[in-house]
Design a protein around this motif. Structure first.
Motif, short mmCIF file in Angstrom:
data_model
loop_
_atom_site.label_atom_id
_atom_site.label_comp_id
_atom_site.label_asym_id
_atom_site.label_seq_id
_atom_site.Cartn_x
_atom_site.Cartn_y
_atom_site.Cartn_z
N UNK A 99 3.47 -2.79 1.97
CA UNK A 99 4.34 -2.72 0.78
C UNK A 99 3.83 -1.70 -0.24
N UNK A 100 2.53 -1.56 -0.34
CA UNK A 100 1.99 -0.52 -1.23
C UNK A 100 2.38 0.86 -0.73
N UNK A 101 2.28 1.06 0.57
CA UNK A 101 2.67 2.35 1.17
C UNK A 101 4.16 2.62 0.94
N UNK A 102 4.98 1.60 1.09
CA UNK A 102 6.42 1.75 0.85
C UNK A 102 6.68 2.10 -0.61
N UNK A 103 5.96 1.49 -1.51
CA UNK A 103 6.11 1.78 -2.94
C UNK A 103 5.86 3.26 -3.20
N UNK A 104 4.79 3.78 -2.63
CA UNK A 104 4.45 5.20 -2.82
C UNK A 104 5.53 6.09 -2.21
N UNK A 105 6.00 5.73 -1.03
CA UNK A 105 6.99 6.55 -0.33
C UNK A 105 8.34 6.56 -1.06
N UNK A 106 8.72 5.44 -1.66
CA UNK A 106 10.03 5.34 -2.30
C UNK A 106 10.14 6.18 -3.58
N UNK A 107 9.10 6.20 -4.39
CA UNK A 107 9.18 6.91 -5.68
C UNK A 107 7.80 7.41 -6.06
N UNK A 108 7.29 8.43 -5.37
CA UNK A 108 5.90 8.84 -5.54
C UNK A 108 5.48 9.23 -6.95
N UNK A 109 6.40 9.64 -7.79
CA UNK A 109 6.05 10.07 -9.14
C UNK A 109 6.16 8.95 -10.18
N UNK A 110 6.61 7.79 -9.79
CA UNK A 110 6.82 6.69 -10.73
C UNK A 110 5.56 5.87 -10.94
N UNK A 111 5.52 5.14 -12.05
CA UNK A 111 4.37 4.34 -12.45
C UNK A 111 3.93 3.37 -11.35
N UNK A 114 2.27 5.04 -8.44
CA UNK A 114 0.91 5.48 -8.79
C UNK A 114 -0.07 4.31 -8.79
N UNK A 115 0.39 3.15 -9.27
CA UNK A 115 -0.46 1.96 -9.21
C UNK A 115 -0.72 1.56 -7.76
N UNK A 116 0.31 1.67 -6.94
CA UNK A 116 0.16 1.36 -5.52
C UNK A 116 -0.83 2.32 -4.87
N UNK A 117 -0.71 3.58 -5.21
CA UNK A 117 -1.60 4.59 -4.64
C UNK A 117 -3.05 4.31 -5.04
N UNK A 118 -3.27 3.87 -6.26
CA UNK A 118 -4.63 3.54 -6.70
C UNK A 118 -5.19 2.37 -5.88
N UNK A 119 -4.38 1.34 -5.63
CA UNK A 119 -4.81 0.23 -4.77
C UNK A 119 -5.19 0.75 -3.38
N UNK A 120 -4.30 1.59 -2.83
CA UNK A 120 -4.54 2.10 -1.48
C UNK A 120 -5.82 2.92 -1.41
N UNK A 121 -6.07 3.74 -2.40
CA UNK A 121 -7.30 4.55 -2.40
C UNK A 121 -8.53 3.66 -2.39
N UNK A 122 -8.52 2.62 -3.23
CA UNK A 122 -9.67 1.70 -3.23
C UNK A 122 -9.83 1.02 -1.88
N UNK A 123 -8.71 0.65 -1.27
CA UNK A 123 -8.77 -0.02 0.03
C UNK A 123 -9.34 0.93 1.09
N UNK A 124 -8.86 2.16 1.12
CA UNK A 124 -9.34 3.10 2.13
C UNK A 124 -10.80 3.44 1.92
N UNK A 125 -11.24 3.49 0.65
CA UNK A 125 -12.67 3.72 0.40
C UNK A 125 -13.48 2.56 0.96
#
Length: 167
Positions: A99-111, A114-125
């Motif tokens: 769902x985080x990935x879908x959030x990023x894919x649906x509206x990458x420039x929206x708030x 961006x929050x989803x992307x931050x979660x994903x980055x922490x997870x991948x780290x």
């Protein structure tokens, strides 16, 4: 009288929610949905209330109801982020990641994206650190110490994954 009473009820519900009056907020949302069942802002507020009350399955059902209405990319990004939060609370990180990935894919420039992307980055780290720790046994204790410290500082965040997630 209001031309759109469901909007007024939804606005009142959100104010009541912010004031901690959840019972009154629910009543206002019920009124809003009686007028306009497919008014997604009322459904979103109700889903948030359900999640806060620990009724996570109902919250997910309501979020999915919103997505089925095709409310637009920005709304879908927020809803997917919020679904991910519920899945994290349930310990279902794989579902949350989707769902985080879908959030990023649906509206990458929206708030919310961006929050989803931050979660994903922490997870991948974290996945990278887990992979290193799993590959080199002596680092395992160090990784566990790091993970405990991160969890202490950022409780409730997506921080770890099961080993089978790495395979």
């Amino acid at each position: 009288t209001f031309a759109s009473p469901w909007r007024a009820f939804t606005n009142r519900a959100w104010a009541e929610y912010k004031l901690g009056r959840k019972k009154e907020a629910r009543e206002s949302l019920d009124s809003a949905r009686e007028y306009q069942r497919d008014y997604w802002p009322a459904t979103l507020a109700l889903a948030i209330l359900e999640g806060d009350a620990g009724r996570r399955a109902e919250a997910i059902r309501l979020y999915q109801e919103i997505i089925a209405q095709n409310p637009g990319a920005s709304v879908e990004a927020e809803v997917n982020y919020r679904i991910a939060e519920v899945y994290v609370a349930l310990g279902k990180r794989r579902e949350a990641m989707g769902h985080l990935s879908t959030s990023v894919a649906r509206a990458p420039e929206r708030q919310w994206a961006k929050k989803s992307q931050a979660y994903l980055k922490r997870q991948y780290m974290t996945i990278g650190i887990v992979g290193i720790a799993a590959a080199t046994g002596p680092l395992e204790k160090m990784f566990q110490d790091i993970q405990r410290e991160v969890e202490r500082r950022v409780p409730g965040e997506i921080l770890s994954c099961d080993v089978d997630f790495l395979s």
